[in-house]
Enzyme design. Structure first.
Site, short mmCIF file in Angstrom:
data_model
loop_
_atom_site.label_atom_id
_atom_site.label_comp_id
_atom_site.label_asym_id
_atom_site.label_seq_id
_atom_site.Cartn_x
_atom_site.Cartn_y
_atom_site.Cartn_z
N TYR A 145 0.63 -1.22 -0.07
CA TYR A 145 -0.16 -0.06 -0.07
C TYR A 145 0.83 1.29 -0.08
CZ TYR A 145 -2.91 3.55 2.23
OH TYR A 145 -3.43 4.79 2.48
N ILE A 232 -7.29 -5.39 7.89
CA ILE A 232 -8.43 -4.58 7.78
C ILE A 232 -9.21 -4.80 6.68
CG2 ILE A 232 -7.07 -2.44 8.65
CD1 ILE A 232 -7.07 -1.41 5.80
#
Length: 470
Positions: A145, A232
């Site tokens: 990310y 997540i």
């Protein structure tokens, strides 16, 4: 004398990454189906907007929760007054039970070991402050990310060393890649304090395998370092293989929580931003078995608390087990359908994706569209897609991919109609490239035939001459 600090004037935030630059271009010219149909479509935002109707329906049926009431009586004043940074017990209990249910109740979580934070961004940075000092390093598998360059490094001074993964095995982590990253850190005189992984992966959209998770546990045990598992996207797994939490693997290994040190070296980050599509609520959490980490993180959480009103509302929602079970199943069903729509649309354009089973995005292979096998060519293609095709997608280089030509494309933050328009734009662009290449190939072939014919005529005329003329 300088009036500002080095932190305020440094350029290490990562805002100049192509990941963020694409967002800036989108914000200048955002797509709207009526007001700006020629604008840029946002496909660089990993946001889940597919199930808002379910959440809104629950709010309508539960006016007390939305109106901050209990048994018809207002508790607004209680929620508005000071709350300590340990969080509301009711919310922490509801959150850990929800986390267990996502994992098929194969593992359980202790509410006393959870620390509430203002989103996963805050959770990851807090763990950096707890586990490492400035100049220490964490190993991260690529691609990762792009926001981690900001979240993990900017304020903490911690360094990131990449674990290079390749498309040849689906970008899975290998033992040689781990050892190579560790050695690279040592050569840079960096002390490695841990490994951070995102499971399921952002940007790959794949859940980690048990062999990978066992490999990581063996590695951190051998090196005596930490492992952060950012989970997540755990509730977004929409097809097989299912999600396996690092806590489940620890349990399978029969590590005694009271005697095995590895329990204290594993930490989980979670958030409701992706599974429930609530990034604006800023709800994140750290789960750790290390009492000192929990104590330190709790103190740090005072700089980024979740409002009491948010905690109360979500504790009521998460405690409605019947609704949450229905929501998770329906949300995963919708994610699967939207994922298939994107994959099918790309396939019709001649573009393939890494096979994935989770997340809000696909890892898309556009290597065949590159002018050359370089990151310069990747950025050139990215600029054309953003500015000419008017689709904001994230280039692999922003995710530190080692192979040019991969892109992250999000699919859950828009309507089906908008996704169809995006696929139509991409098809028009790819067709134009194909036509240009076909014309150029035809011209090159024609030119080549002319050169060959000229040489043949020359040789023929040369061969026909008398011997004395040669």
């Amino acid at each position: 004398m300088k009036l500002l600090s080095r932190k305020a004037t440094c350029n290490s935030h990562g805002q100049d990454s192509s990941y963020f630059l694409g967002w800036q271009e989108y914000e200048k010219n955002p797509y709207h189906e009526i007001n700006n149909p020629d604008g840029i479509i946002q496909m660089g935002l990993a946001e889940n907007q597919l199930s808002f109707d379910l959440l809104e329906s629950w709010l309508e049926k539960n006016p007390d929760a939305a109106g901050f009431k209990r048994d018809g009586q207002s508790i607004f004043r209680d929620l508005a007054l000071f709350q300590d940074y340990n969080g509301l017990p009711a919310f922490k209990n509801a959150l850990v039970e929800f986390m267990s249910e996502i994992r098929g109740n194969k593992v359980s979580f202790d509410p006393n070991k959870i620390v509430l934070t203002a989103g996963a961004t805050s959770a990851n940075e807090t763990l950096m402050f707890c586990l490492a000092d400035p100049g220490d390093a964490f190993l991260l598998p690529t691609p990762y990310y792009p926001g981690f360059d900001r979240d993990l490094k900017w304020r903490t001074g911690v360094e990131i060393v990449p674990i290079h993964c390749a498309s040849s095995n689906g970008f899975q982590i290998t033992e040689p890649a781990l050892q190579q990253a560790y050695q690279e850190a040592q050569q840079r005189n960096l002390r490695v304090k841990g490994v951070l992984v995102t499971n399921p992966s952002n940007p790959l959209g794949t859940s980690m395998t048990r062999p990978e998770l066992n490999l990581l546990l063996n590695f951190i045990t051998e090196k005596d370092i930490h492992l952060i598992s950012d989970e997540i996207y755990s509730g977004t797994v929409f097809s097989s293989p299912g999600f396996v939490s690092i806590m489940e693997v620890l349990k399978e290994r029969k590590c005694d929580i009271n005697t095995s040190q590895v329990w204290n070296q594993v930490h989980i980050v979670y958030s409701l931003s992706k599974d429930l599509g609530l990034p604006g609520f800023r709800v994140g959490a750290i789960y750790s078995n290390d009492e000192m980490v929990v104590a330190a993180a709790t103190k740090m959480s005072s700089f980024g608390l979740i409002s009491s009103q948010t905690q109360y509302l979500l504790s009521e929602m998460l405690s409605d087990k019947k609704f949450m079970n229905k929501y998770m199943k329906e949300n995963q069903k919708r994610l699967k359908q939207r994922h298939q729509m994107l994959v099918s649309g790309l396939d019709k354009v001649g573009i393939s994706c890494l096979k994935s089973n989770a997340g809000l995005f696909c890892w898309v292979d556009m290597r065949h569209l590159l002018r050359s096998n370089t990151f310069e060519a990747e950025l050139e293609l990215w600029r054309k897609i953003v500015c000419d095709v008017r689709l904001n997608i994230s280039p692999g280089s922003s995710c530190h991919s080692t192979e040019p030509g991969w892109f992250r494309v999000c699919f859950a933050n828009m309507s089906e109609e908008t996704l169809s328009i995006a696929m139509g734009r991409l098809k028009t662009y790819v067709d134009s490239i194909t036509n240009i290449n076909t014309i150029n190939n035809h011209r090159n072939a024609k030119s080549s035939r002319r050169r060959s014919l000229t040489k043949w005529v020359f040789r023929l005329s040369f061969d026909d001459r008398e011997p004395e003329q040669r």
